[in-house]
Scaffold this active site. Structure first.
Site, short mmCIF file in Angstrom:
data_model
loop_
_atom_site.label_atom_id
_atom_site.label_comp_id
_atom_site.label_asym_id
_atom_site.label_seq_id
_atom_site.Cartn_x
_atom_site.Cartn_y
_atom_site.Cartn_z
NE ARG A 29 21.77 23.44 -22.80
CZ ARG A 29 21.95 22.81 -21.64
NH1 ARG A 29 21.93 21.49 -21.58
NH2 ARG A 29 22.14 23.50 -20.52
CD GLU B 198 15.46 20.73 -24.42
OE1 GLU B 198 16.10 19.89 -25.05
OE2 GLU B 198 15.62 20.95 -23.20
CG HIS C 131 17.00 18.95 -20.76
ND1 HIS C 131 17.24 20.06 -21.54
CD2 HIS C 131 18.10 18.82 -19.99
CE1 HIS C 131 18.42 20.56 -21.25
NE2 HIS C 131 18.96 19.83 -20.31
C1 GLV Z 1 21.45 20.73 -18.03
O1 GLV Z 1 21.16 20.57 -19.17
C2 GLV Z 1 22.56 21.50 -17.60
O2 GLV Z 1 23.21 22.17 -18.42
O3 GLV Z 1 22.85 21.48 -16.40
#
Ligand code: GLV
Length: 329
Positions: free
Chosen positions: A242, A271, A289
């Site tokens: 993250r 982001e 991401h």
């Molecule tokens: C993506 O970032 C998730 O947490 O699935």
């Protein structure tokens, strides 16, 4: 409209088949145009809804819950759930669910690919080629560092961390060291040849450090200037966890000054905005991401979120609750 059927909000665009499946059980308000709701809009859209299907981009906190006391469940289509204030969910008896397991191997593939891309300077050299700067072969052109046989460091040794460690140990003959809130059992460590070390040792000894820990108040800026200063100048840093776990300003500076060799980031503080200090430096691979983004895995995530929502509101047992204690009340 059937007044008996619970009403749910699907807060973001998702596979039409998933929405259709939900429509078999619920009165569904969906968002096929994928409008990004402000907090006020999300609060408003949730009025009268018993459940919500969210992604990691929707923040559900105490204020949103207090304005919607009828809300019983939020099914997040992500394994991470730092967008949900779980303490607020617990005190109000609202269920939260996530999508673990179904994305583990896909995310590990991407984390490993990013780490290799940073080590072997793939994005940087590709940009050079596209700019038309490739005029000859040179002995030292884009020389990076080996992945095979190197020391792989993992911060956060959960399901995805272990899957990355397995790739490194079994596929690339890497030495695996890790740091985690809790140490793995010996029978989990053994097949990976994984050694538990303290955080400072992890930072000092890793050739390639991969972050796979959840984002919490404790992990905020777990990698900042002080931690980057402990790393080898030849090391790479990969983040598929993250944004916010890394201090992006400090990382941009460390990359510019070549205090570490390279980084690869799929997640960012704030982001989809990316800190200009990261956009300016060549020695970082940046992706939007997408670590879990294969068609098959995104389908599995959507289906699991739907399974959770349906079970929670039709008297079933949600398969992957985050806070199962609220079910026992
Ligand atoms: C993506 O970032 C998730 O947490 O699935």
């Amino acid at each position: 409209m059937d007044a008996e059927r619970p009403r749910v909000l699907v807060a973001r665009a998702v596979f039409p088949e998933t929405v259709e499946r939900l429509r078999a059980h619920f009165e569904v308000e969906d968002n096929p145009g994928d409008v990004l709701f402000t907090k006020a809009q999300l609060t408003e859209r949730l009025r009268g809804k018993a459940g919500a299907f969210t992604t990691g981009s929707e923040r559900v906190d105490a204020q949103v819950l207090d304005a919607n006391p009828q809300l019983r469940v939020v099914a997040n289509m992500a394994v991470g759930y730092n967008n949900l204030d779980i303490d607020a969910f617990n005190t109000r008896g609202v269920l939260a669910t996530n999508t673990p397991d179904v994305l583990t191997e896909t995310t590990a593939d991407f984390g490993f690919a990013l780490m290799m891309a940073a080590a072997r300077r793939m994005a940087e050299s590709e940009h050079f080629l596209r700019r038309g700067e490739w005029t000859r072969w040179r002995y030292d052109m884009f020389t990076g560092s080996d992945v095979h046989g190197a020391t792989l460091g993992i911060l956060g040794m959960g399901r995805i961390g272990q899957a990355i460690a397995r790739r490194g140990a079994l596929g690339f003959g890497m030495r695996v060291i890790y740091h985690n809130r809790s140490r793995l059992a010996p029978e989990q460590e053994a097949p990976l040849g994984a050694h538990y070390v303290d955080k400072a040792t992890l930072l000092r000894e890793s050739d390639h450090l991969v972050l796979v820990l959840p984002y919490t108040a404790q992990s905020h800026h777990a990698i900042g200037a002080a931690e980057l200063a402990l790393m080898k100048s030849t090391a790479t840093l990969t983040n598929v966890a993250r944004g916010g776990i890394v201090d992006d300003v400090a990382l941009g500076q460390a990359l510019r000054e070549r205090r570490i060799a390279a980084a690869a980031l799929d997640v960012f503080e704030g982001e989809p905005a990316v800190h200009p200090g990261l956009l300016e430096v060549p020695n970082v691979v940046l992706t939007p991401h997408i670590a879990s983004a294969t068609v098959a895995t995104r389908r599995r995530m959507a289906e699991l979120a739907a399974d959770n929502l349906i079970a929670a509101l039709t008297g079933g047992v949600p398969p992957t609750p985050v806070n199962p204690q609220v079910l026992r009340r």
